[in-house]
Design an enzyme around this catalytic site. Structure first.
Site, short mmCIF file in Angstrom:
data_model
loop_
_atom_site.label_atom_id
_atom_site.label_comp_id
_atom_site.label_asym_id
_atom_site.label_seq_id
_atom_site.Cartn_x
_atom_site.Cartn_y
_atom_site.Cartn_z
N GLU A 116 -8.05 -6.12 1.80
CA GLU A 116 -7.70 -6.95 0.64
C GLU A 116 -6.22 -7.32 0.63
O GLU A 116 -5.69 -7.74 -0.40
CB GLU A 116 -8.06 -6.21 -0.66
CG GLU A 116 -7.20 -4.99 -0.97
CD GLU A 116 -7.72 -3.72 -0.31
OE1 GLU A 116 -7.31 -2.63 -0.75
OE2 GLU A 116 -8.53 -3.80 0.63
N ASP A 131 -1.45 -7.71 -2.18
CA ASP A 131 -2.60 -6.80 -2.15
C ASP A 131 -3.31 -6.87 -3.49
O ASP A 131 -2.67 -6.90 -4.56
CB ASP A 131 -2.14 -5.37 -1.86
CG ASP A 131 -3.31 -4.43 -1.63
OD1 ASP A 131 -3.78 -4.35 -0.48
OD2 ASP A 131 -3.75 -3.80 -2.61
#
Length: 524
Positions: free
Chosen positions: A438, A395
């Protein structure tokens, strides 16, 4: 085997049944001409009308049996057709038997019969029939005072026999020679059409570009006995061997990309769009071609064009002797093969693009969620059989702040850069997928915890140390599959929990989750 193949080739040119029917029609025409000859030229009559009528009836009866016998049994029908050719000679000799001498007007029907049989049956049959007609001609002279009605000797009979024999054999040999040329060209044309049909069928079975290229190369090698072949795929300023046979490339036919402009011959073929034949490849002007075809003699280069542009070049060696020339027909067929392959390669490339669009994330180029789920199921199945498997969940840290400070366009570029760093660090067989937002998933097949941890650290450092326009860091969570397990979802949950722990404990770090097992899954 060669005789059976020749028979099949003959049937492809004109089916044997059609040939026999054409001969049957010719026999009816001969009977009609014989009747008109006997009625119109009484001076040439030697046989009584009853004899000729009985002979004609028997001859027609035998002729009409040919087709039924062929339909019942092919082998017996062919043998019977040979017998009818002998009967043709006897009937023609009987009608030509005349007090006017050996060279009567009807005698020349024998020449027409010989030409017809040579063209419809075979050249060897025509030559054998010429011998049979010659024998009957000499018997005509010898039997005039015996079984047949006696006729007075004819002056110059020996000269007439010799002259007609020469005419007969000249017609047979000439027809056989020129007919052989025509039939050979027809057979070549038929072979070429069948080769194109085979290539088309084989290309239909190939879906990916390398499959199309391999099929094309195999077809060229099989149909033209080419031992050294390479198919180069060209995309803009980049070229790479897509498939090969007998040249210095890897076993699967691929090779290191190179610039097509660096080889003068390849660049010329792409520029002109025309086939090029050269004796040798110059190592200075054509380094790739000289390396792939060391010591080659007589090299051919054929452009592959589709959609109005050059998409590749076919390179092949067509002779081992210096100065030997390739047949124009062979070169034309290779160009036809290349044309078919060009369209197949274009379709395969479009299909690959469609597949990539359906399986990849449009923004980053990483695999999409659907592709990840399918691959995860596959790799977990392998892991159940004992293979190692590790999953990294990644992430981007503070990604919302990147969007708020630099804008969403900059945020999109950050995601693309992150994927680029991951791919440059991972292996070709590893799967990099966008899991959502993301967050990315990195599936590492055949990878244990130690190797996966080292790879995860390299990825983290590569992104953190990169001098990108917008610097970012990433957090990672790692989970390794070891049986017994409950399923793929458990592997994802453990890696996600480890990622969450990395976020809570300061970010820009890798956390190793517990070993995935039934007990660990319960604790999670």
């Amino acid at each position: 085997m060669s005789e059976r193949r020749a028979s099949r080739d003959s049937d492809i040119l004109v089916p044997i049944g059609d040939r026999i029917r054409y001969l049957q029609l010719f026999r009816f025409a001969m009977v009609a001409v014989a009747a008109g000859y006997w009625l119109a030229l009484p001076a040439y009559r030697a046989l009584p009308g009853a004899w000729l009528a009985g002979l004609t009836a028997a001859y027609l009866g035998l002729s009409l049996l040919g087709s039924p016998v062929l339909r019942l049994r092919r082998k017996a029908g062919l043998a019977y057709s040979g017998f009818l050719l002998l009967a043709d000679g006897v009937y023609l000799a009987a009608v030509a038997y005349s007090p006017g001498g050996l060279l009567t007007p009807f005698r020349y029907i024998v020449v027409l019969h010989l030409i017809t049989v040579t063209l419809l049956a075979s050249f060897r049959t025509g030559l054998k029939l010429a011998m049979w007609h010659t024998l009957l001609l000499w018997l005509d002279q010898e039997l005039r005072g015996g079984i047949l009605p006696a006729l007075p000797p004819h002056a110059g009979a020996g000269t007439q026999v010799a002259l007609f024999t020469a005419v007969l054999w000249l017609a047979a040999v000439t027809t056989a020679s020129f007919g052989a040329v025509n039939e050979r060209e027809l057979r070549r044309h038929g072979y070429d059409m069948r080769a194109l049909a085979r290539l088309g069928w084989r290309l239909e079975q190939a879906a990916l570009p390398h499959e199309v290229a391999g099929t094309f190369i195999d077809a060229l090698a099989d149909d033209f006995t080419l031992e050294r072949i390479a198919l180069i795929e060209v995309d803009g300023g980049r070229a790479a061997p897509l498939a090969c046979r007998g040249v210095g490339l890897s076993p699967d036919g691929t090779g290191t990309p190179f610039s097509p402009a660096g080889d003068a011959l390849i660049a010329q073929v792409l520029r002109d769009g025309a086939t090029l034949l050269v004796a040798t490849a110059d190592p200075v002007r054509d380094p790739w071609l000289a390396w792939a075809f060391p010591g080659a003699r007589n090299v051919g280069l054929v452009p592959l064009r589709a959609d109005g542009r050059g998409i590749g070049v076919l390179c092949f060696e067509y002779g081992l002797r210096r100065g030997s020339r390739i047949e124009q027909r062979t070169l034309a067929m290779i160009e036809r093969f290349a044309s078919h392959a060009s369209l197949a390669l274009l379709n395969a490339a479009l299909l690959r693009q469609v597949y990539e669009l359906a399986s990849t994330d449009g923004l980053t180029g990483a695999a999409n969620r659907r592709t990840f789920d399918e691959r995860l199921e596959l790799e977990c199945g392998r892991a159940q059989d004992g293979a190692s498997l590790t999953l990294l969940m990644l992430d981007v840290d503070h990604f919302k702040q990147v969007n708020d400070k630099h804008g969403h366009a900059a945020g999109d570029e950050v995601l693309r850069q992150v994927v680029g760093h991951i791919r440059r660090t991972c292996r070709a067989r590893d799967l990099v997928a966008r899991y959502g937002g993301e967050e990315f998933a990195i599936l590492l097949p055949d990878t244990g915890p130690d190797a996966a941890r080292q790879l995860g650290e390299r990825i983290r450092l590569a992104i953190a140390d990169a001098r990108d326009a917008v610097p970012v860091t990433v957090s990672l969570g790692m989970a390794t599959w070891e049986p017994p397990v409950r399923g793929p979802q458990e592997l994802v949950e453990v890696a996600d929990q480890a990622l969450y722990h990395s976020k809570l404990t300061g970010r820009n770090r890798l956390t190793i989750g517990p070993v995935v097992s039934s007990s660990a899954g319960s604790a999670a």
